[in-house]
Motif scaffolding. Structure first.
Motif, mmCIF file in Angstrom:
data_model
loop_
_atom_site.group_PDB
_atom_site.id
_atom_site.type_symbol
_atom_site.label_atom_id
_atom_site.label_comp_id
_atom_site.label_asym_id
_atom_site.label_seq_id
_atom_site.Cartn_x
_atom_site.Cartn_y
_atom_site.Cartn_z
ATOM 1 N N LEU A 1 -21.730 -4.218 -35.703
ATOM 2 C CA LEU A 1 -20.866 -2.938 -35.116
ATOM 3 C C LEU A 1 -19.908 -2.337 -36.102
ATOM 4 C CD1 LEU A 1 -20.403 -2.055 -32.233
ATOM 5 C CD2 LEU A 1 -18.655 -3.817 -31.854
ATOM 6 N N LYS A 2 -19.571 -3.127 -37.074
ATOM 7 C CA LYS A 2 -18.542 -2.623 -38.019
ATOM 8 C C LYS A 2 -19.326 -1.758 -39.100
ATOM 9 C CE LYS A 2 -14.981 -6.244 -38.161
ATOM 10 N NZ LYS A 2 -14.127 -7.414 -38.608
ATOM 11 N N LYS A 3 -20.624 -1.915 -39.194
ATOM 12 C CA LYS A 3 -21.622 -1.116 -40.028
ATOM 13 C C LYS A 3 -22.330 -0.129 -39.163
ATOM 14 C CE LYS A 3 -22.281 -4.633 -43.470
ATOM 15 N NZ LYS A 3 -21.670 -3.923 -44.664
ATOM 16 N N ARG A 4 -22.038 0.027 -37.850
ATOM 17 C CA ARG A 4 -22.803 0.966 -37.224
ATOM 18 C C ARG A 4 -22.877 2.451 -37.596
ATOM 19 N NH1 ARG A 4 -21.859 1.223 -30.706
ATOM 20 N NH2 ARG A 4 -23.685 2.202 -30.100
ATOM 21 N N GLU A 5 -21.685 3.008 -37.987
ATOM 22 C CA GLU A 5 -21.556 4.175 -38.639
ATOM 23 C C GLU A 5 -22.388 4.580 -39.851
ATOM 24 O OE1 GLU A 5 -21.136 6.901 -36.410
ATOM 25 O OE2 GLU A 5 -20.626 5.284 -35.192
ATOM 26 N N ASN A 6 -22.385 3.480 -40.776
ATOM 27 C CA ASN A 6 -23.003 3.666 -41.927
ATOM 28 C C ASN A 6 -24.537 3.611 -41.639
ATOM 29 O OD1 ASN A 6 -20.538 3.175 -43.367
ATOM 30 N ND2 ASN A 6 -20.372 1.145 -43.669
ATOM 31 N N PHE A 7 -24.875 2.672 -40.561
ATOM 32 C CA PHE A 7 -26.243 2.708 -40.207
ATOM 33 C C PHE A 7 -26.621 4.206 -39.769
ATOM 34 C CE2 PHE A 7 -26.181 -2.095 -39.983
ATOM 35 C CZ PHE A 7 -27.471 -2.207 -40.529
ATOM 36 N N ARG A 8 -25.620 4.756 -39.094
ATOM 37 C CA ARG A 8 -25.973 6.048 -38.444
ATOM 38 C C ARG A 8 -26.394 7.165 -39.641
ATOM 39 N NH1 ARG A 8 -25.057 7.061 -33.553
ATOM 40 N NH2 ARG A 8 -23.265 5.558 -33.284
ATOM 41 N N LYS A 9 -25.497 7.035 -40.465
ATOM 42 C CA LYS A 9 -25.685 7.882 -41.786
ATOM 43 C C LYS A 9 -26.779 7.546 -42.466
ATOM 44 C CE LYS A 9 -22.984 9.582 -45.618
ATOM 45 N NZ LYS A 9 -21.910 9.107 -46.646
ATOM 46 N N ALA A 10 -27.184 6.196 -42.814
ATOM 47 C CA ALA A 10 -28.329 5.995 -43.651
ATOM 48 C C ALA A 10 -29.525 6.178 -43.038
ATOM 49 C CB ALA A 10 -28.007 4.608 -44.295
ATOM 50 N N PHE A 11 -29.661 6.043 -41.645
ATOM 51 C CA PHE A 11 -30.697 5.932 -40.950
ATOM 52 C C PHE A 11 -30.973 7.430 -40.109
ATOM 53 C CE2 PHE A 11 -31.100 1.609 -41.908
ATOM 54 C CZ PHE A 11 -32.277 1.367 -42.334
ATOM 55 N N ASP A 12 -30.654 8.397 -40.596
ATOM 56 C CA ASP A 12 -30.713 9.766 -40.076
ATOM 57 C C ASP A 12 -30.320 9.784 -38.743
ATOM 58 O OD1 ASP A 12 -31.820 11.612 -42.319
ATOM 59 O OD2 ASP A 12 -33.170 9.870 -42.285
ATOM 60 N N GLY A 13 -29.177 9.336 -38.085
ATOM 61 C CA GLY A 13 -28.767 9.405 -37.013
ATOM 62 C C GLY A 13 -29.524 8.509 -36.164
ATOM 63 N N PHE A 14 -30.247 7.510 -36.512
ATOM 64 C CA PHE A 14 -31.088 6.883 -35.575
ATOM 65 C C PHE A 14 -32.210 7.505 -35.133
ATOM 66 C CE2 PHE A 14 -26.738 4.724 -35.126
ATOM 67 C CZ PHE A 14 -27.091 3.512 -35.823
ATOM 68 N N ASP A 15 -32.569 8.636 -35.616
ATOM 69 C CA ASP A 15 -33.845 9.348 -35.250
ATOM 70 C C ASP A 15 -35.062 8.550 -35.753
ATOM 71 O OD1 ASP A 15 -35.847 11.370 -35.077
ATOM 72 O OD2 ASP A 15 -34.513 13.119 -35.798
ATOM 73 N N TYR A 16 -35.542 8.319 -34.591
ATOM 74 C CA TYR A 16 -36.788 7.250 -34.819
ATOM 75 C C TYR A 16 -38.163 8.208 -35.387
ATOM 76 C CZ TYR A 16 -37.628 9.135 -30.004
ATOM 77 O OH TYR A 16 -37.422 9.733 -29.055
ATOM 78 N N LYS A 17 -37.909 9.521 -35.020
ATOM 79 C CA LYS A 17 -39.144 10.147 -35.254
ATOM 80 C C LYS A 17 -38.895 10.508 -36.887
ATOM 81 C CE LYS A 17 -39.741 12.990 -31.042
ATOM 82 N NZ LYS A 17 -39.299 13.983 -30.359
ATOM 83 N N LYS A 18 -37.925 10.747 -37.511
ATOM 84 C CA LYS A 18 -37.653 10.809 -39.038
ATOM 85 C C LYS A 18 -37.964 9.088 -39.450
ATOM 86 C CE LYS A 18 -34.249 14.473 -39.245
ATOM 87 N NZ LYS A 18 -33.037 14.925 -39.620
ATOM 88 N N ILE A 19 -37.447 8.357 -38.912
ATOM 89 C CA ILE A 19 -37.491 6.936 -39.527
ATOM 90 C C ILE A 19 -38.951 6.470 -39.556
ATOM 91 C CG2 ILE A 19 -36.954 4.433 -39.255
ATOM 92 C CD1 ILE A 19 -34.240 5.473 -37.745
ATOM 93 N N ALA A 20 -40.009 6.682 -38.569
ATOM 94 C CA ALA A 20 -41.210 6.614 -38.561
ATOM 95 C C ALA A 20 -41.885 7.068 -39.815
ATOM 96 C CB ALA A 20 -41.792 6.917 -37.500
ATOM 97 N N LYS A 21 -41.366 8.016 -40.397
ATOM 98 C CA LYS A 21 -41.915 8.638 -41.515
ATOM 99 C C LYS A 21 -41.293 8.319 -42.998
ATOM 100 C CE LYS A 21 -43.556 12.474 -38.794
ATOM 101 N NZ LYS A 21 -43.415 14.234 -38.492
#
Length: 187
Positions: free
Chosen positions: A52-72
């Protein structure tokens, strides 16, 4: 008047806000379901507050949790994620996130949405438990066992029964707020 909460959120303002606004609220939006699935994957073996404390860092690092981008994601993107000190740099979990994004899209193609798929396990409605103490809350159930098995069959990684049950709690598939918690009847 002091609000009675589930004791697991303690005194941490971030944890309290998560408990009060998100945990146990039924989520039917695919993008949010993927975000929680991804975060639960990274939580495996760790505490939720760490994630939870790293959630915003994850959001930034993983393109806003965009699974379509992450899949590629390419290997170079994966390598750059493993250098990002703002997230949990676990090679297997980062690779699993890419694999899970790909599997997530396949589930959408088969069922119309991931939401339709995952909520079908509870007939579209939350299971409302009647927990009086946190000790009564299970780490997993026969249902989370079945969902875990089905997700794994579909190619998902880091989706053991305990991770799946935590996902069910977080996304409101199951209401595990204690009966005396002010959120119990609100979600």
């Amino acid at each position: 008047m002091i609000k009675k909460r589930c004791p697991w959120c303690g005194e941490d303002p971030l944890y309290i806000a998560y408990h009060d606004k998100e945990w146990g609220v039924p989520v039917k939006d695919d993008a949010t379901l993927f975000e929680f699935l991804m975060l639960e994957t990274f939580q495996a073996g760790l505490s939720w507050i760490t994630v939870l404390k790293k959630r915003e860092n994850f959001r930034k690092a993983f393109d806003g949790f965009d699974y379509k981008k992450i899949a590629k994601y390419s290997q170079s993107k994966i390598d750059s994620l493993l250098e990002d000190a703002g997230i949990i740099r676990n090679k297997l979990k980062v690779k699993a996130t890419v694999t899970n994004a790909q599997a997530f899209i396949k589930v959408q193609e088969e069922f119309g949405s991931f939401s339709d798929y995952i909520w079908s396990f509870v007939d579209g409605a939350p299971i409302k438990n009647n927990l009086k103490t946190m000790a009564e809350a299970p780490a997993n159930t026969p249902l989370s066992d079945a969902i875990s098995k089905d997700l794994k069959k579909r190619g998902f990684k880091f989706v053991g029964s305990t991770v799946v049950y935590a996902h069910m709690q977080a996304t409101g598939m199951v209401n595990d707020h204690l009966v005396d918690c002010f959120r119990y009847n609100e979600v």
